[in-house]
Design a protein around this motif. Structure first.
Motif, PDB file in Angstrom:
ATOM      1  N   PHE A  56       0.812  -1.222   0.000  1.00  0.00           N
ATOM      2  CA  PHE A  56       0.000   0.000   0.000  1.00  0.00           C
ATOM      3  C   PHE A  56       0.845   1.271   0.000  1.00  0.00           C
ATOM      4  CE2 PHE A  56      -3.246  -2.988   1.421  1.00  0.00           C
ATOM      5  CZ  PHE A  56      -4.320  -2.580   0.642  1.00  0.00           C
ATOM      6  N   LEU A  57       1.915   1.300   0.796  1.00  0.00           N
ATOM      7  CA  LEU A  57       2.702   2.525   0.950  1.00  0.00           C
ATOM      8  C   LEU A  57       3.848   2.647  -0.047  1.00  0.00           C
ATOM      9  CD1 LEU A  57       2.931   2.796   4.841  1.00  0.00           C
ATOM     10  CD2 LEU A  57       1.352   3.960   3.307  1.00  0.00           C
ATOM     11  N   GLY A  58       4.263   1.541  -0.625  1.00  0.00           N
ATOM     12  CA  GLY A  58       5.398   1.542  -1.543  1.00  0.00           C
ATOM     13  C   GLY A  58       5.216   2.491  -2.716  1.00  0.00           C
ATOM     14  N   LYS A  59       4.017   2.488  -3.298  1.00  0.00           N
ATOM     15  CA  LYS A  59       3.720   3.348  -4.458  1.00  0.00           C
ATOM     16  C   LYS A  59       3.809   4.831  -4.060  1.00  0.00           C
ATOM     17  CE  LYS A  59       0.615   3.258  -8.393  1.00  0.00           C
ATOM     18  NZ  LYS A  59      -0.617   2.701  -8.946  1.00  0.00           N
ATOM     19  N   SER A  60       3.277   5.170  -2.883  1.00  0.00           N
ATOM     20  CA  SER A  60       3.332   6.554  -2.392  1.00  0.00           C
ATOM     21  C   SER A  60       4.765   6.986  -2.135  1.00  0.00           C
ATOM     22  CB  SER A  60       2.533   6.693  -1.088  1.00  0.00           C
ATOM     23  OG  SER A  60       1.211   6.300  -1.292  1.00  0.00           O
ATOM     24  N   ILE A  61       5.552   6.075  -1.584  1.00  0.00           N
ATOM     25  CA  ILE A  61       6.968   6.371  -1.326  1.00  0.00           C
ATOM     26  C   ILE A  61       7.686   6.626  -2.646  1.00  0.00           C
ATOM     27  CG2 ILE A  61       9.147   5.408  -0.443  1.00  0.00           C
ATOM     28  CD1 ILE A  61       7.372   3.884   1.651  1.00  0.00           C
ATOM     29  N   LEU A  62       7.386   5.795  -3.645  1.00  0.00           N
ATOM     30  CA  LEU A  62       7.991   5.978  -4.978  1.00  0.00           C
ATOM     31  C   LEU A  62       7.609   7.329  -5.568  1.00  0.00           C
ATOM     32  CD1 LEU A  62       7.620   2.525  -6.763  1.00  0.00           C
ATOM     33  CD2 LEU A  62       9.657   3.548  -5.786  1.00  0.00           C
ATOM     34  N   LYS A  63       6.313   7.663  -5.441  1.00  0.00           N
ATOM     35  CA  LYS A  63       5.822   8.941  -5.980  1.00  0.00           C
ATOM     36  C   LYS A  63       6.532  10.099  -5.292  1.00  0.00           C
ATOM     37  CE  LYS A  63       1.493   9.414  -7.538  1.00  0.00           C
ATOM     38  NZ  LYS A  63       0.022   9.506  -7.465  1.00  0.00           N
ATOM     39  N   LEU A  64       6.740   9.963  -3.992  1.00  0.00           N
ATOM     40  CA  LEU A  64       7.404  10.998  -3.201  1.00  0.00           C
ATOM     41  C   LEU A  64       8.832  11.247  -3.688  1.00  0.00           C
ATOM     42  CD1 LEU A  64       6.898  12.768  -0.622  1.00  0.00           C
ATOM     43  CD2 LEU A  64       8.067  10.967   0.652  1.00  0.00           C
ATOM     44  N   ILE A  65       9.522  10.166  -4.092  1.00  0.00           N
ATOM     45  CA  ILE A  65      10.894  10.330  -4.581  1.00  0.00           C
ATOM     46  C   ILE A  65      10.977  10.456  -6.106  1.00  0.00           C
ATOM     47  CG2 ILE A  65      12.019   9.272  -2.588  1.00  0.00           C
ATOM     48  CD1 ILE A  65      12.249   6.681  -4.185  1.00  0.00           C
ATOM     49  N   GLY A  66       9.802  10.455  -6.782  1.00  0.00           N
ATOM     50  CA  GLY A  66       9.758  10.723  -8.211  1.00  0.00           C
ATOM     51  C   GLY A  66      10.082   9.549  -9.121  1.00  0.00           C
ATOM     52  N   VAL A  67       9.713   8.338  -8.693  1.00  0.00           N
ATOM     53  CA  VAL A  67       9.943   7.156  -9.523  1.00  0.00           C
ATOM     54  C   VAL A  67       8.590   6.531  -9.850  1.00  0.00           C
ATOM     55  CG1 VAL A  67      11.007   4.852  -9.588  1.00  0.00           C
ATOM     56  CG2 VAL A  67      12.171   6.718  -8.410  1.00  0.00           C
ATOM     57  N   ASP A  68       8.342   6.215 -11.151  1.00  0.00           N
ATOM     58  CA  ASP A  68       7.069   5.595 -11.509  1.00  0.00           C
ATOM     59  C   ASP A  68       7.133   4.078 -11.316  1.00  0.00           C
ATOM     60  OD1 ASP A  68       7.305   4.436 -14.639  1.00  0.00           O
ATOM     61  OD2 ASP A  68       8.765   5.969 -14.063  1.00  0.00           O
ATOM     62  N   VAL A  69       5.951   3.449 -11.264  1.00  0.00           N
ATOM     63  CA  VAL A  69       5.851   2.015 -10.972  1.00  0.00           C
ATOM     64  C   VAL A  69       6.531   1.174 -12.055  1.00  0.00           C
ATOM     65  CG1 VAL A  69       4.242   0.098 -10.598  1.00  0.00           C
ATOM     66  CG2 VAL A  69       3.769   2.303  -9.594  1.00  0.00           C
ATOM     67  N   ASN A  70       6.450   1.603 -13.322  1.00  0.00           N
ATOM     68  CA  ASN A  70       7.074   0.830 -14.402  1.00  0.00           C
ATOM     69  C   ASN A  70       8.597   0.804 -14.262  1.00  0.00           C
ATOM     70  OD1 ASN A  70       4.429   2.173 -15.944  1.00  0.00           O
ATOM     71  ND2 ASN A  70       4.770   0.004 -16.301  1.00  0.00           N
ATOM     72  N   SER A  71       9.186   1.931 -13.885  1.00  0.00           N
ATOM     73  CA  SER A  71      10.638   1.973 -13.663  1.00  0.00           C
ATOM     74  C   SER A  71      11.019   1.059 -12.508  1.00  0.00           C
ATOM     75  CB  SER A  71      11.095   3.398 -13.342  1.00  0.00           C
ATOM     76  OG  SER A  71      10.814   4.257 -14.408  1.00  0.00           O
TER      77      SER A  71
END
Length: 193
Positions: A56-71
């Protein structure tokens, strides 16, 4: 709710191969010898909680650091590729700390052995392809399998033997390698479109 048996089964198999609880039986037995009793329930629940929380939180953490899910999925595929090579070739690329000062049920068993870098990366990689509820069901099934294996690890080792564990580990390594290649190919296309 959009439950899909094929997605649940695939996500379960990927996580099962990455967590490699059967291949980790010798480590679990060694840990039992070092620290005595391991709380199977506690280790399973904590590992499951870490995985679902990260889902649940991994995607938000990625968004916070500017990395998309595909990368992240491409990076996850590379990690899975190396984990699969470890399983197939019997070499260690990733070295874990051997610290048993804390309770062994939490560290190193629940984290990082079960819910480690490989499984957490895999969860976000799976999220790029599968629906959330199917991944959650796959995590829960894996936690149940982990609990059963932890409870019966000594019996399983006697039944399967060291050669049986090695064969299972290599078979799951090949499956994981194929999944890593598929995951990489599917997500690398999205990045270059």
């Amino acid at each position: 709710m959009n439950f899909d048996f094929k997605e649940i089964f695939t996500a379960f198999m990927v996580l099962f191969a990455v967590i490699d609880i059967i291949g980790n039986i010798p480590i679990i037995i060694d840990l039992r010898k070092k620290v005595g009793h391991i709380q199977s329930e506690k280790a399973s629940i904590i590992a499951g909680a870490i995985m679902i929380l990260f889902l649940f939180l991994g995607k938000s953490i990625l968004k916070l650091i500017g990395v998309d899910v595909n990368s992240f999925a491409v990076a996850g595929a590379v990690v899975l590729f190396f984990i699969a090579l470890e399983m197939i070739l019997g070499v260690r690329i990733y070295k874990e700390d051997e610290n048993t000062a804390m309770t062994a049920s939490i560290f190193p068993l629940a984290f990082p052995l079960i819910a480690g870098p490989g499984s957490l990366t895999t969860l976000l990689s799976l999220r790029a392809e599968f629906s959330l509820e199917n991944i959650i069901v796959a995590v829960i099934i894996n936690v149940l399998v982990i609990y059963i294996v932890l409870k019966t690890s000594a019996r399983i080792e006697r039944m399967i033997g060291a050669n049986g564990i090695n064969i299972i580990r290599k078979v799951f390594g090949v499956i994981l390698l194929a999944i890593a290649v598929k995951l990489f190919a599917a997500n690398i296309k999205v990045l270059f479109v």
